[in-house]
Design a protein around this motif. Structure first.
Motif, mmCIF file in Angstrom:
data_model
loop_
_atom_site.group_PDB
_atom_site.id
_atom_site.type_symbol
_atom_site.label_atom_id
_atom_site.label_comp_id
_atom_site.label_asym_id
_atom_site.label_seq_id
_atom_site.Cartn_x
_atom_site.Cartn_y
_atom_site.Cartn_z
ATOM 1 N N GLU A 45 0.831 -1.212 0.000
ATOM 2 C CA GLU A 45 0.000 0.000 0.000
ATOM 3 C C GLU A 45 0.861 1.256 0.000
ATOM 4 O OE1 GLU A 45 -3.625 1.842 -0.401
ATOM 5 O OE2 GLU A 45 -3.104 -0.295 -0.497
ATOM 6 N N THR A 179 -3.215 -2.499 8.303
ATOM 7 C CA THR A 179 -3.818 -3.055 7.094
ATOM 8 C C THR A 179 -4.458 -4.416 7.325
ATOM 9 O OG1 THR A 179 -1.698 -4.057 6.456
ATOM 10 C CG2 THR A 179 -2.149 -1.839 5.663
ATOM 11 N N ASN A 184 -5.126 -5.111 -0.483
ATOM 12 C CA ASN A 184 -4.462 -5.237 -1.784
ATOM 13 C C ASN A 184 -3.840 -6.621 -1.926
ATOM 14 O OD1 ASN A 184 -1.715 -5.252 -0.650
ATOM 15 N ND2 ASN A 184 -2.036 -3.082 -0.244
#
Length: 252
Positions: A45, A179, A184
């Motif tokens: 990210e 995260t 992702n």
């Protein structure tokens, strides 16, 4: 803007974990180690933010023994601009100590964003991001499944997963983001970048240089393997199933 990413060296997720004979911890000798999967997502990210023009530099930080440099080489191969290794020797550092070290790193680097994985797959603590945000007095967005950065307004919009669904929050920068898995898909390091990373300089620091005092917050008394699951049984009739549920499992 600079982005600092914390990465941790853990036992590879595909390895079957074994407890030491003395039950003092998990066996790590001659075991494949890799970057914590949540840390890979955090690094990915940060790299995407840089590629989209939201950041000028991505700095990877790892805290642990000398072998952590291998994890930092992976981070450099993935695309990090610089790497910092805080050598704490053979001792195990727990979330509060890690948070204090990260606070010292942030105060030295002065980033606009600190990104971490929400947890490590070895201890599953899920505490470091929240602790470092508290120490820094920065806003925090945990369990991020989507991050949108507005460089002009200096805010980050974070979509996070909660028990009831999705929650969207806006954070004033600088901020801390942890995260989640669905944020992702981390990229693979290419062979040329892996070769280049081997020659890059990794900055080494000690806790003394950062003026951080490490002290044990708690003690691990014993580590044991989970009990072996009993084999299932096949029943031939519904009456037999009901009898077992009532008299053996005691759920009816």
């Amino acid at each position: 803007m600079k982005v600092v990413v914390a990465v941790k060296r853990v036992v590879d997720y595909a390895v079957k974990v074994r407890v030491k004979p003395d039950k003092s911890g998990v066996e790590t000798s001659n075991v494949k180690m890799s970057m914590n999967p949540f840390c890979e997502i955090a690094l990915e990210e940060a790299l995407r933010i840089r590629e989209n023009g939201g950041a000028s530099e991505v700095v990877a930080v790892s805290i642990g023994p000398t072998q952590c440099t291998e994890t930092l080489r992976t981070a450099l191969a993935m695309g990090a601009d610089r790497a910092v290794h805080v050598d704490v020797g053979p001792i195990t550092v727990y979330p509060l100590s890690v948070a204090k070290i990260l606070r010292a790193i942030v105060e030295a680097e002065k980033p606009g964003l600190l990104i971490l994985g929400k947890q490590a797959i070895d201890d599953d603590c899920n505490q470091t991001g929240q602790m470092v945000a508290g120490l820094l007095k920065w806003p925090q967005g945990t369990f991020a499944s989507k991050v949108i950065l507005n460089k002009e307004k200096q805010i980050a919009t974070v979509e996070r997963e909660v028990d009831s669904g999705l929650e969207t929050i806006c954070l004033d920068l600088p901020a801390v983001i942890t995260t989640d898995l669905r944020l992702n898909q981390p990229r693979y390091a290419t062979l040329p970048n892996i070769m280049k990373a081997k020659s890059k300089v990794i900055k080494k620091l000690t806790v003394e240089e950062l003026n951080v005092e490490l002290k044990s917050d708690f003690e691990v008394c014993q580590v044991t393997e989970p009990p072996v699951r009993k084999a299932g049984t096949v029943v031939s009739t519904v009456d037999e199933l009901i009898d077992k549920l009532k008299n053996e499992a005691h759920v009816l």
